[in-house]
Design a protein around this motif. Structure first.
Motif, PDB file in Angstrom:
ATOM      1  N   GLY A 156       0.796  -1.215   0.000  1.00  0.00           N
ATOM      2  CA  GLY A 156       0.000   0.000   0.000  1.00  0.00           C
ATOM      3  C   GLY A 156       0.834   1.274   0.000  1.00  0.00           C
ATOM      4  N   ILE A 157       2.100   1.164  -0.413  1.00  0.00           N
ATOM      5  CA  ILE A 157       3.008   2.313  -0.436  1.00  0.00           C
ATOM      6  C   ILE A 157       3.293   2.692  -1.880  1.00  0.00           C
ATOM      7  N   TYR A 158       3.360   3.993  -2.141  1.00  0.00           N
ATOM      8  CA  TYR A 158       3.657   4.456  -3.495  1.00  0.00           C
ATOM      9  C   TYR A 158       5.145   4.292  -3.788  1.00  0.00           C
ATOM     10  N   ARG A 159       5.447   3.463  -4.790  1.00  0.00           N
ATOM     11  CA  ARG A 159       6.829   3.161  -5.158  1.00  0.00           C
ATOM     12  C   ARG A 159       7.124   3.690  -6.561  1.00  0.00           C
ATOM     13  N   LEU A 160       8.324   4.265  -6.711  1.00  0.00           N
ATOM     14  CA  LEU A 160       8.760   4.734  -8.020  1.00  0.00           C
ATOM     15  C   LEU A 160       9.527   3.626  -8.746  1.00  0.00           C
ATOM     16  N   PRO A 161       9.509   3.640 -10.067  1.00  0.00           N
ATOM     17  CA  PRO A 161      10.316   2.674 -10.829  1.00  0.00           C
ATOM     18  C   PRO A 161      11.806   2.937 -10.588  1.00  0.00           C
ATOM     19  N   SER A 162      12.641   2.038 -11.055  1.00  0.00           N
ATOM     20  CA  SER A 162      14.089   2.206 -10.917  1.00  0.00           C
ATOM     21  C   SER A 162      14.577   3.372 -11.768  1.00  0.00           C
ATOM     22  N   GLU A 163      15.804   3.825 -11.503  1.00  0.00           N
ATOM     23  CA  GLU A 163      16.389   4.915 -12.298  1.00  0.00           C
ATOM     24  C   GLU A 163      16.426   4.548 -13.781  1.00  0.00           C
ATOM     25  N   ARG A 164      16.799   3.290 -14.068  1.00  0.00           N
ATOM     26  CA  ARG A 164      16.903   2.849 -15.462  1.00  0.00           C
ATOM     27  C   ARG A 164      15.552   2.953 -16.157  1.00  0.00           C
ATOM     28  N   VAL A 165      14.511   2.453 -15.496  1.00  0.00           N
ATOM     29  CA  VAL A 165      13.170   2.481 -16.086  1.00  0.00           C
ATOM     30  C   VAL A 165      12.689   3.922 -16.251  1.00  0.00           C
ATOM     31  N   LEU A 166      12.956   4.755 -15.256  1.00  0.00           N
ATOM     32  CA  LEU A 166      12.543   6.157 -15.338  1.00  0.00           C
ATOM     33  C   LEU A 166      13.238   6.870 -16.498  1.00  0.00           C
ATOM     34  N   ALA A 167      14.535   6.596 -16.663  1.00  0.00           N
ATOM     35  CA  ALA A 167      15.286   7.224 -17.754  1.00  0.00           C
ATOM     36  C   ALA A 167      14.707   6.829 -19.108  1.00  0.00           C
ATOM     37  N   GLU A 168      14.330   5.554 -19.227  1.00  0.00           N
ATOM     38  CA  GLU A 168      13.737   5.080 -20.483  1.00  0.00           C
ATOM     39  C   GLU A 168      12.376   5.725 -20.724  1.00  0.00           C
ATOM     40  N   LYS A 169      11.566   5.826 -19.655  1.00  0.00           N
ATOM     41  CA  LYS A 169      10.229   6.413 -19.778  1.00  0.00           C
ATOM     42  C   LYS A 169      10.301   7.896 -20.140  1.00  0.00           C
ATOM     43  N   MET A 170      11.253   8.596 -19.515  1.00  0.00           N
ATOM     44  CA  MET A 170      11.360  10.045 -19.713  1.00  0.00           C
ATOM     45  C   MET A 170      12.186  10.411 -20.949  1.00  0.00           C
ATOM     46  N   GLY A 171      12.943   9.447 -21.453  1.00  0.00           N
ATOM     47  CA  GLY A 171      13.784   9.707 -22.609  1.00  0.00           C
ATOM     48  C   GLY A 171      14.961  10.616 -22.293  1.00  0.00           C
ATOM     49  N   VAL A 172      15.517  10.446 -21.098  1.00  0.00           N
ATOM     50  CA  VAL A 172      16.669  11.265 -20.687  1.00  0.00           C
ATOM     51  C   VAL A 172      17.747  10.352 -20.118  1.00  0.00           C
ATOM     52  N   GLN A 173      18.926  10.923 -19.873  1.00  0.00           N
ATOM     53  CA  GLN A 173      20.020  10.150 -19.298  1.00  0.00           C
ATOM     54  C   GLN A 173      19.749   9.838 -17.827  1.00  0.00           C
ATOM     55  N   ARG A 174      20.331   8.724 -17.369  1.00  0.00           N
ATOM     56  CA  ARG A 174      20.124   8.325 -15.974  1.00  0.00           C
ATOM     57  C   ARG A 174      20.663   9.372 -15.001  1.00  0.00           C
ATOM     58  N   SER A 175      21.719  10.088 -15.406  1.00  0.00           N
ATOM     59  CA  SER A 175      22.295  11.109 -14.522  1.00  0.00           C
ATOM     60  C   SER A 175      21.286  12.221 -14.234  1.00  0.00           C
ATOM     61  N   ILE A 176      20.452  12.541 -15.212  1.00  0.00           N
ATOM     62  CA  ILE A 176      19.418  13.571 -15.031  1.00  0.00           C
ATOM     63  C   ILE A 176      18.361  13.073 -14.055  1.00  0.00           C
ATOM     64  N   ILE A 177      17.973  11.805 -14.214  1.00  0.00           N
ATOM     65  CA  ILE A 177      17.008  11.202 -13.291  1.00  0.00           C
ATOM     66  C   ILE A 177      17.592  11.166 -11.889  1.00  0.00           C
ATOM     67  N   ARG A 178      18.871  10.802 -11.794  1.00  0.00           N
ATOM     68  CA  ARG A 178      19.531  10.701 -10.493  1.00  0.00           C
ATOM     69  C   ARG A 178      19.547  12.056  -9.787  1.00  0.00           C
ATOM     70  N   ASN A 179      19.829  13.111 -10.531  1.00  0.00           N
ATOM     71  CA  ASN A 179      19.849  14.458  -9.949  1.00  0.00           C
ATOM     72  C   ASN A 179      18.452  14.884  -9.481  1.00  0.00           C
ATOM     73  N   ALA A 180      17.443  14.551 -10.290  1.00  0.00           N
ATOM     74  CA  ALA A 180      16.068  14.898  -9.922  1.00  0.00           C
ATOM     75  C   ALA A 180      15.647  14.160  -8.655  1.00  0.00           C
TER      76      ALA A 180
END
Length: 232
Positions: free
Chosen positions: A25-49
């Protein structure tokens, strides 16, 4: 998120929108890799965000178990008000004016929504202001009194706002008590004002509660003006 570049705001909102409820019942975010693919950006940008979100308490990252959304720590809102004060956008006087308008409404709401237990706690704190001898103890009892009053509305938005300016409220109360220090009659009247507020709330009388709070602030204004004249 005013002041953050629009593209960064958009990315952060898109990241938060990917959160899904897990089996606990907890809101979980996808992994950095999955987020980078979804957003179409580099993992470093996701990591900074994600680092920014973590710094302000919007997410919690646990190695091995994932990244989860959480209610931000109040330090996020405290920081906003602290910086606004340092830059001169707000001051103790403007916060005091806002607090006066705010607490008149709080008193009315408390008379309608407060539980018997909350009223008993408010009464205990008003008694404690008289009973304790130390200056800081009186300030703390006064601060807790007004914090409990805000909680009586049972409105999380009001509590968030009130706790966001907690350090300023403590400074204001310290300033008041410092001015009244040694003026027994004045301090007695202020303590009596608190008891009048409790009495009106316990009677479930919103009009009387607001009137008692107005009398509380009016007395402070008179004392403040008097002290300013004496110091000239």
């Amino acid at each position: 998120m005013t002041g953050i570049p629009e593209e960064s705001q958009s990315l952060i909102k898109r990241i938060l929108a990917t959160a899904a409820i897990d089996k606990n019942g907890i809101y979980r975010l996808p992994s950095e890799r999955v987020l980078a693919e979804k957003m179409g950006v580099q993992r470093s940008i996701i990591r900074n965000a994600l680092s920014s979100l973590e710094f302000f308490g919007f997410i919690e990252r646990n190695q091995g178990s994932g990244t989860f959304l959480r209610m931000p720590r109040l330090s996020f809102a405290n920081l906003y008000f602290d910086i606004a004060s340092q830059l001169g956008y707000i001051s103790l006087d403007t916060i005091e004016d806002a607090r006066e308008m705010f607490e008149k409404m709080l008193a009315e709401e408390a008379a309608t929504h407060a539980s018997d237990e909350e009223i008993a706690e408010l009464e205990r704190l008003s008694d404690l202001m008289v009973a304790v001898e130390g200056f800081e103890e009186k300030v703390e009892a006064d601060y807790q009194f007004h914090l409990v009053l805000a909680g009586m509305t049972h409105n999380p938005v009001i509590m968030l706002f009130y706790q966001s300016i907690a350090s300023f409220i403590a400074d204001l109360l310290r300033k008041r008590r410092s001015i009244m220090k040694g003026l027994n009659e004045s301090e007695t009247r202020i303590n009596s004002n608190h008891k009048d507020i409790v009495k009106a709330i316990a009677a479930r009388d919103p009009d009387a509660a607001r009137a008692a709070m107005e009398a509380h602030f009016a007395h402070w204004e008179r004392e403040n003006m008097l002290m300013n004249l004496l110091m000239q």
